[in-house]
Every structure is written in structure tokens, then in C-alpha cells.
Motif scaffolding. Structure first.
Motif, mmCIF file in Angstrom:
data_model
loop_
_atom_site.group_PDB
_atom_site.id
_atom_site.type_symbol
_atom_site.label_atom_id
_atom_site.label_comp_id
_atom_site.label_asym_id
_atom_site.label_seq_id
_atom_site.Cartn_x
_atom_site.Cartn_y
_atom_site.Cartn_z
ATOM 1 N N MET A 166 9.266 11.511 65.404
ATOM 2 C CA MET A 166 10.421 10.782 65.926
ATOM 3 C C MET A 166 10.022 9.401 66.435
ATOM 4 O O MET A 166 10.752 8.426 66.259
ATOM 5 C CB MET A 166 11.083 11.583 67.041
ATOM 6 N N MET A 167 8.849 9.322 67.073
ATOM 7 C CA MET A 167 8.380 8.030 67.576
ATOM 8 C C MET A 167 8.089 7.071 66.430
ATOM 9 O O MET A 167 8.389 5.883 66.500
ATOM 10 C CB MET A 167 7.128 8.223 68.432
ATOM 11 N N LEU A 220 14.399 17.262 70.758
ATOM 12 C CA LEU A 220 13.238 18.080 71.119
ATOM 13 C C LEU A 220 13.661 19.301 71.932
ATOM 14 O O LEU A 220 13.128 20.397 71.734
ATOM 15 C CB LEU A 220 12.227 17.241 71.903
ATOM 16 N N GLY A 225 7.647 15.285 68.000
ATOM 17 C CA GLY A 225 7.776 14.100 68.845
ATOM 18 C C GLY A 225 7.117 12.880 68.231
ATOM 19 O O GLY A 225 7.662 11.780 68.274
ATOM 20 N N GLU A 276 14.834 7.003 72.945
ATOM 21 C CA GLU A 276 14.215 7.963 73.870
ATOM 22 C C GLU A 276 15.164 9.113 74.215
ATOM 23 O O GLU A 276 14.773 10.276 74.246
ATOM 24 C CB GLU A 276 13.787 7.251 75.151
ATOM 25 N N TYR A 306 13.089 6.649 66.933
ATOM 26 C CA TYR A 306 14.244 7.294 67.554
ATOM 27 C C TYR A 306 14.355 6.832 69.002
ATOM 28 O O TYR A 306 13.348 6.654 69.694
ATOM 29 C CB TYR A 306 14.103 8.818 67.518
ATOM 30 N N GLN A 330 15.473 11.418 71.288
ATOM 31 C CA GLN A 330 14.275 12.245 71.141
ATOM 32 C C GLN A 330 14.329 13.453 72.076
ATOM 33 O O GLN A 330 14.064 14.584 71.663
ATOM 34 C CB GLN A 330 13.027 11.413 71.462
ATOM 35 N N LYS A 331 14.695 13.210 73.328
ATOM 36 C CA LYS A 331 14.746 14.299 74.303
ATOM 37 C C LYS A 331 15.757 15.367 73.890
ATOM 38 O O LYS A 331 15.496 16.567 73.996
ATOM 39 C CB LYS A 331 15.102 13.742 75.681
#
Length: 270
Positions: free
Chosen positions: A46-47, A60, A43, A53, A51, A56-57
Motif C-alpha cells: 500500500m505504501m 489493514l 502495508g 494513510e 495509498y 491504509q489503516k
């Protein structure tokens, strides 16, 4: 005597499988902790790479479920369950499901590719598959865009990823290509000044790049002027409609005629 054998058997099996169950519990606790740490690191990466939001979800969740499945397989193996046959069953089921859902898998793969390479993101104004609109959601199988007339268009990710995508937001600026025709009797310099004043007085038109007005065509019944203001993507339609209206008002005020078909009155003799 039989009772003692039963007790001995229960003790033996209890000790053997009790240790296996205890080991499985420990593996589950440690494995879950490791997965949590891996997800945290993933995470953060990615931040740092900015990326979106929603992307990212999605990624992940994909990584999390993959690691959890692997952990479950390890635990089943520790409990003495034959994981080879288990894996073979999963593979056969996966093949059957894959053949039945080829289109869905293509859409899933398309969604993954878009999330990795990020040609678009939520909030972008795009044109794809004959549709133009703002990206509302990027889901596993489909992408949703909202058109200027507030229609929700759902495009399969497989089709979207394999086609041409025009992203109007990516560069942060977009040029409007407008054309206005005036009478051949109109003064070219005066007309250019009127048109240029219309777009430069609009606060939503960008100063850089500078707007441009030029004669683009000597048509059959009009002299056509190309009007090229620049705007941010979110102001595109505002500038488009405001400029169209303001040009008509300004040309009328300046006494510059916009040609249009006139009815011809035929008089009969005698």
C-alpha cells in the motif's frame, strides 16, 4: 474401584483435550505470526502504491479482522467444536443484520470502493452532493468535508460513491471564471490592460497556464469581460477575493466606470 475409574477417565479426557488445547495454542501462535507477516507485506504494498494513510489503516484493519476470524474458526474446529453449525448461525445473523442495515452496508461498500479507486483523498478540494469543501476524513460509512465558511458536512459514502464528484485538486491547478462589467464608454484595450495587470501582479496567480482577459458579452448596460486566472486549489479563494477587490480599486483609479442602477430624479412642472 470407582475412584480408579474416575482417575482413568480424567486421565483419558485430560490427555485427549490437553493435546487439543496445546494444538490450539500452537495454531494461535503460528497463525498470529503469519497474520502479522501478511499485514506487514500488505502495508508495504500500500505504501508503494501511495495509498492515503487513513485508507491504509481502514484496509489493514479489514484484512486483519478477516484473517483473525478465519484463524478462530480453525482453532474452534481443532478443539472439536462443530464449525458448520457455527458458520450457519453467523450466516443467519449476518443476513438478518444485513437486511436491517441495508443503508449502512451500502455506505460501507461505497467507502470501500472509494478507498480502492481513490477518486478523492484527504486534503482534496471537491464538489459533491451540492457541497464544496476540503476533504477532512474518509471513514467507513461517511466522508467529512469542511466548506469555505468552516462548516463540517458529513456525506454518506453510498451516496457519494454513486454521485458525481468534481475533484478540483486532482490536476494540481484550477481556473477561476470571473466576469466584470464596465461602461460602454470605456476603452476596451485600456480595460483589458487594467484587468490583465491586476491578475498578473498577484503572486498567487500561476504563470502557466497564462491568465486570460477577453470581452465575453455585450450586455444591455455593460461590456462584460471574462477574467480567467489560474491558481493552485489551496489558493483558490484567496485569488478569488483578492482579484475581485483589486479589480474594483484598479478600475476606479483608471477612471473606468462599473455600471450600476442610478436613481432617477423626477421633477414636477409648475
Amino acid at each position: 474401584m470407582d475412584f480408579e475409574k474416575i482417575i482413568d477417565s480424567l486421565t483419558t479426557y485430560g490427555t485427549e483435550y490437553g493435546l487439543k488445547i496445546l494444538a490450539a495454542i500452537v495454531i494461535w501462535i503460528v497463525g498470529s505470526w503469519v497474520i502479522k507477516k501478511i499485514m506487514g507485506v500488505t502495508g508495504k504494498i500500500m505504501m508503494k502504491k501511495n495509498y492515503d494513510e487513513s485508507l491504509q489503516k481502514f484496509l489493514l484493519n479489514l484484512v486483519s479482522w478477516t484473517l483473525k476470524i478465519l484463524l478462530i474458526i480453525v482453532i474452534l474446529s481443532k478443539l472439536g467444536i462443530e464449525t458448520t453449525s457455527f458458520a450457519a448461525i453467523l450466516a443467519a445473523a449476518g443476513l438478518a443484520i444485513g437486511m436491517a442495515l441495508q443503508g449502512s452496508l451500502a455506505n460501507f461498500a461505497g467507502g470501500v470502493l472509494m478507498m480502492i479507486f481513490k477518486p478523492i483523498k484527504i486534503g482534496d478540494l471537491i464538489e459533491a452532493q451540492g457541497e464544496i469543501g476540503v476533504v477532512k476524513e474518509i471513514e467507513i460509512f461517511t466522508t467529512k468535508i469542511v466548506t469555505p465558511d468552516n462548516k463540517l458536512v458529513i456525506i454518506p459514502n453510498g451516496t457519494l460513491s454513486n454521485g458525481n464528484i468534481t475533484n478540483y485538486t486532482a490536476e494540481g491547478k484550477i481556473r477561476l471564471d470571473l466576469t466584470f462589467g464596465v461602461s460602454y464608454d470605456a476603452d476596451i484595450k485600456q480595460t483589458k490592460d487594467v484587468l490583465l495587470n491586476v491578475i498578473t501582479s498577484n503572486t498567487k496567480v500561476l504563470k502557466d497556464p497564462a491568465p486570460m482577459v477577453a470581452v465575453s458579452e455585450l450586455a444591455d448596460s455593460s461590456v462584460n469581460f471574462a477574467v480567467r486566472p489560474w491558481a493552485t486549489p489551496e489558493n483558490y479563494w484567496d485569488v478569488y477575493f483578492e482579484t475581485t477587490e483589486s479589480v474594483k480599486v484598479a478600475l476606479d483609479k483608471a477612471g473606468i466606470e462599473i455600471p450600476y442602477p442610478h436613481a432617477v430624479e423626477i421633477q414636477k412642472e409648475g
